[in-house]
Design a protein around this motif. Structure first.
Motif, PDB file in Angstrom:
ATOM      1  N   THR A  66      52.895  29.428   5.496  1.00 53.38           N
ATOM      2  CA  THR A  66      52.605  28.420   6.521  1.00 53.38           C
ATOM      3  C   THR A  66      51.107  28.307   6.773  1.00 53.38           C
ATOM      4  O   THR A  66      50.671  27.751   7.750  1.00 53.38           O
TER       5      THR A  66
ATOM      6  N   ASP B 117      60.976  23.564  20.893  1.00 54.46           N
ATOM      7  CA  ASP B 117      59.659  24.002  21.347  1.00 54.46           C
ATOM      8  C   ASP B 117      58.898  22.822  21.951  1.00 54.46           C
ATOM      9  O   ASP B 117      58.208  22.082  21.246  1.00 54.46           O
TER      10      ASP B 117
ATOM     11  N   LEU C  70      55.039  21.775  21.653  1.00 57.07           N
ATOM     12  CA  LEU C  70      54.457  20.919  20.619  1.00 57.07           C
ATOM     13  C   LEU C  70      53.787  19.683  21.218  1.00 57.07           C
ATOM     14  O   LEU C  70      52.973  19.038  20.562  1.00 57.07           O
TER      15      LEU C  70
ATOM     16  N   HIS D 291      50.089  18.986  20.956  1.00 52.06           N
ATOM     17  CA  HIS D 291      49.519  18.224  19.843  1.00 52.06           C
ATOM     18  C   HIS D 291      49.499  16.756  20.228  1.00 52.06           C
ATOM     19  O   HIS D 291      50.541  16.176  20.520  1.00 52.06           O
TER      20      HIS D 291
ATOM     21  N   LEU E  91      50.868  19.762  11.660  1.00 49.26           N
ATOM     22  CA  LEU E  91      51.849  20.750  12.095  1.00 49.26           C
ATOM     23  C   LEU E  91      52.068  21.818  11.026  1.00 49.26           C
ATOM     24  O   LEU E  91      51.955  21.564   9.833  1.00 49.26           O
ATOM     25  N   GLU E  92      52.401  23.007  11.486  1.00 48.34           N
ATOM     26  CA  GLU E  92      52.786  24.079  10.586  1.00 48.34           C
ATOM     27  C   GLU E  92      54.215  23.861  10.097  1.00 48.34           C
ATOM     28  O   GLU E  92      54.995  23.133  10.708  1.00 48.34           O
TER      29      GLU E  92
ATOM     30  N   ARG F  90      56.778  25.753  10.232  1.00 53.01           N
ATOM     31  CA  ARG F  90      57.796  26.178  11.192  1.00 53.01           C
ATOM     32  C   ARG F  90      57.915  25.220  12.371  1.00 53.01           C
ATOM     33  O   ARG F  90      58.917  25.241  13.100  1.00 53.01           O
ATOM     34  N   GLU F  91      56.914  24.363  12.586  1.00 52.74           N
ATOM     35  CA  GLU F  91      56.950  23.436  13.722  1.00 52.74           C
ATOM     36  C   GLU F  91      57.639  22.110  13.399  1.00 52.74           C
ATOM     37  O   GLU F  91      57.987  21.350  14.299  1.00 52.74           O
TER      38      GLU F  91
ATOM     39  N   ASP G  35      61.233  21.213  15.045  1.00 49.43           N
ATOM     40  CA  ASP G  35      61.170  20.840  16.454  1.00 49.43           C
ATOM     41  C   ASP G  35      60.569  19.447  16.634  1.00 49.43           C
ATOM     42  O   ASP G  35      61.019  18.672  17.478  1.00 49.43           O
TER      43      ASP G  35
END
Length: 489
Positions: free
Chosen positions: A3, A278, A281, A284, A406-407, A409-410, A413
């Motif tokens: 990531t 999450d 977020l 962002h 975004l990563e 893992r994000e 979501d």
């Protein structure tokens, strides 16, 4: 998959070697997911033209039969927040296949329904599976794209979601013209079977390692967010000709739902372990601005899609099938927009594309605010085509912008947040414009008086769309060619 962010362009990437095309692996995944999702997308609106037939065949009042559509949407809304957790536990491919199997089972059972209650129950099964599939589709594609060519990827993956509200009623009208209502659900079988086969062939086996950490379900968050979001949608769905937005039957479930969602948000912001969704977020700017625009875009798309067929039927005397066919130019325009919007989004950034697109959506809705019973169909067809082009671009830009920066893992979501924003916007748009329409139509019976009532409702649609134009300035600007989102590498 890592990531970590990459500082420079990827070497020896077949997609980057040709800026005009998407990575073939990603394109193959996109086609696989689209095939599986077509049944879900069409099922959202395909029954909208069948309610009278269902009421007659099932010997049930229209107020009961409308839950065939309303119950489905509530189930979709309830399941969306579960997609991220389920993907982490099962892996994307396995979850996709299981959701497709669930949707197939719900479709077959719906076709075999013996009364209104059984049909509504089986539609809930369909909705729960469909609610998992739609955000998962975006997640899998964005993770596979790894931040490259987001515009072109979104142009491909948003084709079914753009065409569903437009072609769904047309397909439903054709089916009812040629066969009975059970085929509205049997038509999903080939999509599901082919989708399962393609998924096993084309989607990567991303099951979590057996000895890896197991993601725990945020049970408290589940019992706050899912019923809360469903209650908001339920309250908005109860708006009709005699019930305004301030009625107790609307306000009580909406306020109760907002209280539950607010409780979930407060808990998620302070929770150390992973919440169901999450909401952090929203820090962002890309996620926050995209979600707001998708909310307003949902109002423009679904709200106006309620007005347009009603106008053609009530003012111009079109049949349900005829009204659906008259909306085809908007669908064609949406298809035309996909490639152009995706390409320009990668070149000049989502901000410019969204700014122009939302401005044109508002402008191309203005002619409908002047409609009369005798307005030229050629003029309306041309306006619908332009509106379809603009609307297609207006959906691609914020949907793709949400994933910028975004990563890996994000991404799940972000997919759920944007999907909920668009669906909620659609529910709000339908509720608001329905109240405006009913208040202005009143007891009107002549085509001229009805047309005047539709004029007011379309002006509201123009205003709600125009409100999105300045918000487009908050989206990311020109993309940096030497950097990309960390979609995993």
């Amino acid at each position: 998959m890592s990531t970590s962010r990459e500082a420079g362009p990827a070497p020896a990437d077949p997609a980057s070697a040709d800026p005009g095309r998407v990575d073939p692996v990603v394109l193959r995944m996109a086609i696989t997911l689209i095939v599986g999702a077509l049944g879900v997308v069409f099922d959202t609106t395909i029954t909208s033209v069948a309610l009278n037939d269902l009421a007659e065949d099932l010997d049930a009042p229209l107020s009961t039969v409308q839950w065939v559509s309303t119950g489905y949407m509530l189930a979709v809304f309830t399941a969306i927040p579960l997609a991220g957790w389920a993907q982490a536990r099962l892996g994307g491919r396995r979850l996709w296949v299981l959701a497709l199997a669930g949707f197939l089972a719900g479709s077959v059972l719906s076709a075999l329904a013996w009364d209104a209650a059984s049909l509504i129950a089986f539609r809930l099964v369909q909705g729960l599976a469909g609610g998992i599939m739609m955000p998962l589709m975006y997640t899998l594609l964005m993770q596979a794209a790894k931040g490259r060519d987001i515009g072109k990827v979104m142009a491909v993956i948003t084709v079914p979601t753009a065409l569903g509200p437009i072609l769904g009623p047309v397909l439903g009208g054709l089916i009812l013209h040629l066969a009975d209502w059970r085929w509205l659900f049997l038509v999903n079988i080939p999509f599901c079977l082919l989708g399962v086969w393609l998924a096993h062939r084309d989607l990567p086996d991303d099951r979590p390692a057996p000895d890896g950490p197991r993601v725990r379900l945020d049970a408290v968050g589940l019992f706050l967010l899912c019923p809360g979001s469903a209650a908001v949608l339920y309250g908005l769905s109860r708006v009709d000709g005699d019930t305004g937005l301030t009625s107790a039957r609307v306000l009580v479930p909406v306020l109760a739902g907002l209280a539950l969602v607010g409780g979930f948000t407060a808990r998620a912001l302070t929770r150390e372990s992973a919440p169901l969704v999450d909401v952090r977020l929203f820090r962002h700017r890309s996620v926050a601005s995209s979600s707001t625009l998708l909310f307003l875009g949902g109002i423009s798309l679904f709200g106006s899609m309620m007005l347009l067929p009603l106008y053609f039927q009530q003012v111009r005397g079109a049949t349900p099938l005829g009204a659906g066919l008259l909306l085809i130019p908007q669908g064609v325009g949406a298809l035309v927009a996909r490639g152009l919007a995706g390409t320009y989004m990668d070149r000049v950034g989502p901000r410019a594309v969204a700014l122009v697109a939302f401005a044109f959506v508002a402008a191309s809705t203005v002619p409908f605010a002047f409609v009369t019973a005798g307005t030229s169909e050629v003029l309306l067809t041309a306006a619908l085509f332009v509106r379809g082009v603009a609307l297609g671009a207006a959906m691609i830009a914020p949907m793709g912008a949400a994933f910028v920066g975004l990563e890996h893992r994000e991404i799940p979501d972000a997919s759920m947040i944007t999907r909920v924003a668009q669906q909620l916007g659609g529910a709000v748009g339908v509720a608001v414009l329905l109240v405006v329409l009913q208040r202005n139509i009143g007891g009107a019976r002549t085509p001229g008086a009805l047309a005047a009532g539709f004029d007011h409702a379309f002006w509201w649609a123009v205003a709600l769309t125009a409100a999105a134009v300045p918000l487009c300035l908050l989206l990311p600007g020109t993309p940096d060619p030497t950097a990309r989102a960390s979609g995993g590498s």
